[in-house]
Design a protein around this motif. Structure first.
Motif, PDB file in Angstrom:
ATOM      1  N   LYS A 273      -0.716 -25.690  -7.942  1.00 38.94           N
ATOM      2  CA  LYS A 273       0.214 -25.233  -8.980  1.00 38.94           C
ATOM      3  C   LYS A 273       0.748 -26.414  -9.779  1.00 38.94           C
ATOM      4  CE  LYS A 273       2.945 -21.900 -10.726  1.00 38.94           C
ATOM      5  NZ  LYS A 273       2.416 -20.720 -11.452  1.00 38.94           N
ATOM      6  N   ASN A 274       0.984 -27.525  -9.116  1.00 39.78           N
ATOM      7  CA  ASN A 274       1.453 -28.725  -9.817  1.00 39.78           C
ATOM      8  C   ASN A 274       0.388 -29.278 -10.757  1.00 39.78           C
ATOM      9  OD1 ASN A 274       3.916 -28.631  -8.506  1.00 39.78           O
ATOM     10  ND2 ASN A 274       3.345 -30.108  -6.929  1.00 39.78           N
TER      11      ASN A 274
ATOM     12  N   GLU B 181      -0.495 -24.835 -14.098  1.00 42.41           N
ATOM     13  CA  GLU B 181       0.464 -23.725 -14.108  1.00 42.41           C
ATOM     14  C   GLU B 181      -0.242 -22.370 -14.038  1.00 42.41           C
ATOM     15  OE1 GLU B 181       3.758 -23.142 -14.044  1.00 42.41           O
ATOM     16  OE2 GLU B 181       4.021 -25.252 -13.524  1.00 42.41           O
TER      17      GLU B 181
ATOM     18  N   GLU C 106      -1.675 -18.775  -9.502  1.00 45.87           N
ATOM     19  CA  GLU C 106      -0.701 -17.749  -9.131  1.00 45.87           C
ATOM     20  C   GLU C 106      -1.054 -17.135  -7.778  1.00 45.87           C
ATOM     21  OE1 GLU C 106       1.972 -17.120 -10.715  1.00 45.87           O
ATOM     22  OE2 GLU C 106       1.600 -18.101 -12.646  1.00 45.87           O
TER      23      GLU C 106
ATOM     24  N   ASP D 291       5.850 -16.844  -6.831  1.00 45.32           N
ATOM     25  CA  ASP D 291       5.892 -18.297  -6.659  1.00 45.32           C
ATOM     26  C   ASP D 291       7.146 -18.752  -5.921  1.00 45.32           C
ATOM     27  OD1 ASP D 291       4.920 -21.099  -7.478  1.00 45.32           O
ATOM     28  OD2 ASP D 291       6.958 -21.023  -8.309  1.00 45.32           O
TER      29      ASP D 291
END
Length: 342
Positions: A99-100, A103, A106, A331
């Motif tokens: 995720k870093n 974006e 999910e 998230d």
């Protein structure tokens, strides 16, 4: 001419290389869905479970599922983050790292706890020693991690939630109360010389356990779910410090040469369950919703190849002890793991 020509050639080569890299990224309209798996779930013994998950996704979307198996956490994380796979099954820490990087990553679903909800959606991070050494890790009759200093220690991977992130945080929290280790950080645990005598990495939870049982390490971090298909309780209760596990006589690789070997838990910590995730830039919103709905269905919850009955000898990814199923989350549910990095 030669001086001005060389940079031009280099520019063309770099442009072609970058173009080739970008072309490998799958599009959201692709007729194929690639699912990437961590090393822990890439073994032959779990092929039936992987294939059944793939079958559910194929039936939901009408698209072929290709499984990408790995031997390295970093490869799996990078593959889903850069769009070369559309889905992945990974730990909470791996999800956060992906995720870093993008974006677009999910969560789709996570396996629930026995209640069928997120309330008990946890597995367990273990610190274990060989059973023959267990008494050395007791103080006043209780198991302690005080004696792990200057040991040969095995982690799974720096990107593993239960095989590095959680145990390293627990070790730092415990020892930083002592003046000698008040400035200890997780980074100090990554290699030998400061806290541990030597640090090994198993590259999978199975590999870390093998490091312990083959005497390459004195203490090892690994999780209950990833070694559950290979071991059984020999003494005590599941997921309890002081309990001893034995490698089963019919254990598959990489435990097939270690049958009968025993280890004892000296520390047990609950960890948030691992999610199935998707890259929204390479998986369409329509397919995402179809897959999410299908995985969270009663039909899948009752699929005994995916949620293997507790008394079954079949190897599987998930056990069915009560109401286990896949549930939808977001998230923010993973924030407790993020907090460990602060």
């Amino acid at each position: 001419m030669k001086k001005s020509f060389l940079p031009l050639v280099m520019l063309i080569v770099i442009s072609v290389f970058l173009g080739a890299c970008s072309n490998t990224k799958k599009s959201a309209s692709s007729e194929e869905i690639t699912m990437v798996w961590y090393p822990n779930e890439s073994g032959n013994d779990l092929k039936a479970a992987r294939d059944e998950i793939g079958k559910v996704i194929e039936e939901a979307t009408g698209k072929k599922v290709t499984h990408k198996l790995t031997t390295d956490y970093a490869v799996a994380i990078e593959t889903i983050a850069n769009g070369n796979a559309q889905m992945a099954f990974m730990g909470a820490q791996g999800y956060i790292e992906a995720k870093n990087k993008s974006e677009d990553i999910e969560p789709v679903v996570v396996p629930s706890g026995a209640s069928g909800t997120l309330e008990d959606a946890v597995y367990h991070s273990w610190l274990a020693v060989r059973a023959e050494d267990a008494e050395k890790h007791k103080e006043n009759g209780e198991f302690t991690i005080d004696k792990i200093v200057d040991s040969k220690f095995s982690f799974v991977s720096n990107s593993s939630t239960s095989g590095f992130k959680v145990p390293s945080n627990s070790i730092v929290t415990h020892f930083s109360k002592q003046d000698q280790w008040k400035d200890l950080t997780p980074e100090d645990l990554m290699e030998g010389g400061k806290f541990f005598k030597e640090v090994l990495y198993g590259d999978s939870h199975q590999g870390s356990a093998v490091n312990l049982l083959s005497k390459r390490a004195d203490v090892a971090a690994f999780c209950d779910t990833c070694v559950g298909n290979y071991v059984e309780v020999a003494d005590g209760e599941e997921n309890t410090a002081g309990s001893t596990y034995k490698v089963r006589d019919d254990a598959a690789e990489p435990f097939n040469t270690l049958t009968g070997e025993e280890f004892t838990l000296i520390s047990v910590t609950p960890v948030l369950n691992a999610p199935f995730v998707a890259n929204a830039s390479t998986l369409s919103e329509e397919d995402f919703k179809k897959i999410q709905e299908s995985l969270a269905s009663d039909e899948v919850a009752n699929n005994e190849t995916i949620f293997v009955p507790e008394d079954s000898e079949q190897a599987g990814l998930f056990k069915k002890t009560d109401k286990e199923r896949f549930v939808v989350t977001d998230d923010a549910w993973f924030d407790p793991i993020r907090e460990l990095a602060k």
